[in-house]
Design an enzyme around this catalytic site. Sequence first.
Site, PDB file in Angstrom:
ATOM      1  N   ASP A 290      36.572 -58.839  -5.990  1.00 55.00           N
ATOM      2  CA  ASP A 290      36.678 -59.889  -4.956  1.00 55.00           C
ATOM      3  C   ASP A 290      35.434 -60.773  -5.051  1.00 55.00           C
ATOM      4  O   ASP A 290      34.815 -61.123  -4.046  1.00 55.00           O
ATOM      5  CB  ASP A 290      36.798 -59.250  -3.569  1.00 55.00           C
ATOM      6  CG  ASP A 290      37.184 -60.245  -2.482  1.00 55.00           C
ATOM      7  OD1 ASP A 290      37.659 -61.358  -2.813  1.00 55.00           O
ATOM      8  OD2 ASP A 290      37.004 -59.919  -1.284  1.00 55.00           O
TER       9      ASP A 290
ATOM     10  N   ASP B  43      29.894 -56.367  -0.680  1.00 54.63           N
ATOM     11  CA  ASP B  43      31.323 -56.131  -0.438  1.00 54.63           C
ATOM     12  C   ASP B  43      32.016 -55.519  -1.660  1.00 54.63           C
ATOM     13  O   ASP B  43      32.916 -56.131  -2.244  1.00 54.63           O
ATOM     14  CB  ASP B  43      31.979 -57.476  -0.059  1.00 54.63           C
ATOM     15  CG  ASP B  43      33.207 -57.279   0.804  1.00 54.63           C
ATOM     16  OD1 ASP B  43      33.555 -56.132   1.089  1.00 54.63           O
ATOM     17  OD2 ASP B  43      33.810 -58.295   1.189  1.00 54.63           O
TER      18      ASP B  43
END
Length: 257
Positions: free
Chosen positions: A193, A210
């Site tokens: 991502d 993340d």
Amino acid sequence: MDSKINKADAELQKLISEKRIKDDDDKKVASEVFDDKTLKTLYKLANQNYLDILNGAISTGKEANVLKGIKDDGSIIAVKIYRITTSDFKKMHYYIDGDPRFNVKSTNKRQLIKAWVNKEYRNLNRLYENGVNVPKPIVALDNVLLLEFIGNDQGEPAKTARYDPPEDPTDFYERLLLEMDRFINKSNLIHGDLSTFNIMNFNQNPVIIDVSQSVVRDHPIAKELLLRDIKNISTEFNKLGVQTSESKIKDYLNLKI
Ligand SMILES: Nc1ncnc2c1ncn2[C@@H]1O[C@H](COP(=O)(O)OP(=O)(O)OP(=O)(O)O)[C@@H](O)[C@H]1O
Ligand SMILES: [Mg+2]
């Protein structure tokens, strides 16, 4: 439910909301997003001296809240709390199934989140040990992950490159390529991502965050994710005026895909 447990939970909630959670905004966040089990987890972490006070929300996302935590020595840490109610379990299964490090057969939501948080912890650890610029992980417990706070000494968190674009995009991009090389070729992980939403601009240096969805390189979906990451980075940095392309990034990273 056993009334004793209920009572204990109520007391716990009181304790945390009154003594350990500082301002009114946080109390609102706390009562809205933290179920009793999460409060218990935070309380456990407090008792183990990982955390003293929760002080301020940094981000409220779709699935997780990131808050500022203060330790009793005054140092600041980041507290990432996954919400049980709004987590995307289909997505979690998609990234976890096929990863030989995790054997999650269970469809129990808490178990799955626990594995997800553990995955983020282990990915961060592996990246940190391979010299990638990521927040150093501290501990994972159930749906809570404690990690190094990325921000200044006054307690202001750094912003992501999306909201605080680099002053010299080419320089920042070149630093990012170094990080990507360590991420992919040294740590053998694929972010999955990667975009300026998940790259913090910390004093003009990229810090990658993340990584819960990040997968090992031989994961069945690794190639698809890698191609998407490269596409995102190429598009976004092109827009910032950097002379790049997907093939230039692949060449730099020595990828034959
Ligand atoms: N270690 C950290 N130090 C300071 N701020 C952080 C840290 N980690 C995350 N943040 C802030 O919190 C935001 C959300 O973090 P992250 O990207 O890890 O969560 P997320 O999974 O995207 O959450 P969601 O998908 O639910 O929005 C980041 O964009 C960043 O602003
Ligand atoms: Mg994010």
